[in-house]
Design an enzyme around this catalytic site. Sequence first.
Site, short mmCIF file in Angstrom:
data_model
loop_
_atom_site.label_atom_id
_atom_site.label_comp_id
_atom_site.label_asym_id
_atom_site.label_seq_id
_atom_site.Cartn_x
_atom_site.Cartn_y
_atom_site.Cartn_z
N LYS A 129 6.44 -6.49 -1.44
CA LYS A 129 7.53 -6.32 -1.29
C LYS A 129 7.94 -6.95 -0.50
CE LYS A 129 9.67 -1.82 0.45
NZ LYS A 129 9.78 -0.71 0.91
N SER A 204 12.67 1.86 -0.56
CA SER A 204 12.93 1.18 -0.44
C SER A 204 12.78 -0.78 -1.30
CB SER A 204 12.81 0.36 0.87
OG SER A 204 12.05 0.81 1.36
N SER A 228 9.85 5.80 0.21
CA SER A 228 10.10 4.27 -0.75
C SER A 228 8.80 3.32 -1.68
CB SER A 228 10.20 3.39 0.41
OG SER A 228 11.33 3.63 1.54
#
Length: 566
Positions: A129, A204, A228
Amino acid sequence: MPHWTALVAEKKQRQLESIPQEWIVTPPPDSTLDVTEFPETCGLLNAREIEITNTSVQVLLEKLARAEWTAVDVTTAFSKRAIIAHQLVHCLTEIFVDRALARAAELDDHLKKTGKVVGPLHGLPISLKDQLCIKGLETTIGYASLIGQYADKNAVLVDVLIECGAVPFVRTNVPQTLAWPESFNYVFGRTTNPYNRSLTSGGSSGGEGALIALKGSPLGVGSDLGGSIRIPSAFCGLYGLKPSYGRVPYSGTRGTLEGQDSLVPVLGPMTNSVVGVKAFMKAVVNAKPWLKDPLVVRKKWDEDEYNLADHGFGKDLCFAIMWDNGVVVPHPPIRRALEITKAALQKAGHKVVDWKPIKHRELGDITASNIFYTMQRGIMNAASAEEFMITTSVTGEPLITTMELDDADTAVATFRPQNDGLTVYQLWQVQKLRQNIRMEYLDHWEATVSETGTGRPVDAIICPAAPFVATPHGKNRSVYVDYTIVWNALDYPAAVFPVTTVDSTLDGKAPPHGFYDDFDKDIYEMYDPEKFKNAPVCLQLVGRTLEEEAVIRMTEIVDAAVAAAK
């Protein structure tokens, strides 16, 4: 500082130049919603690369260790498929294939010379990420204002993964500020869901979810402050784990709300199999990360815990199903997944009882999970508005106020609702309330010993990861993440696992129920089985603090029961 639009234009050009030109494909038209088969039919991947990218983490590691497949070949295959995925769903941020291939060649050379692997993840490509800093690369976390800021060292987890033999090769898209359950920003655009591109991939860690769903990575790392990891995993049909605080090293990661240490983010795996979750966690915690990050708990992988020594060694387990959280009733596909799972577990010889949630609305208020749409005075929004404004003010970058297609993609947002913030004393009172509810929840769980019939309290809770499956863009109503964030507030590890997909015949709109409030009614009214066509349906399995090994094993048991019942 340059204006934010100039920064974005320059960054987009550099990203485009990082893609090998011979890997450019012609994606299907936007009207083609399901693009999951495209990587294998577009002609870029050869038969061996298709085989490699369809192989599970466990088998990949075995073949890499035996030198049946080289790390260079495996990294090349996943790099090509990741680039295809990016052209379909806009999932990548940083692309550093040359660096990854150089690392893979070093691993191949080491294995050839010594006959030994570098570590338990030898040669495995791992996506990250866009939070995990890598020396020499930018980490924007969705902000145009952070373009041009290069890391001078790796995040601790990146170093740990490299020491374990892994090959980082791409980083993945996030929303501006990280604080959305969808993934859109002005720099890299919107990430869509490969099963239905009219739907969100979540957030996210939405870039990770979309990339892994398209098998452009065998294993990825996401972060989770309020869901997330689990929301994108659920929306994209993956397995994902939110560990307890301090189990996986977080130091050196760039994030939002840094310095707020009451409700803290954690890093965890996202992958296409529960075996991949285990491989990641076992490798990372056995690398003694507490010697590199002072906030990591000193706890190696516990094989007794994995074998469920505290849970009757896995015999006659008792699972509790939470049908709803007392705030929002889930949509029909979620309800059907819960029923499928209950029946499968009972068929496998396990006991299933109902879970009675307590104070989930209060836990949502404490965390202020509906952070941008309410004036709740909770932990996450104690000073979030100030941080967002400070970060963007340097370049004039506007704050995104909506993920709606019509607004976010065509207009510059100029305002995000703000709260009044909290005084230090007020924040202490919120934190104290959270501590008290954690004690109440522990007592509540312990009291279930009276209804399990096993002599133990409930072994794990099974519940929705959200009240809906992947929603149309901008429709993840009021940033509703209370089905995930309560477990952050309680510090319970939680794993997501897939069960089924939306079926318009089986998942017709339910008749109106007794609504908890108008918000619950709004969630009910947004459901239309045709809009959610083909979306994956996943659930969560929740255990107790620092019980990651047991959570992984029980997820394996549930996953096997569901598969056997199909």
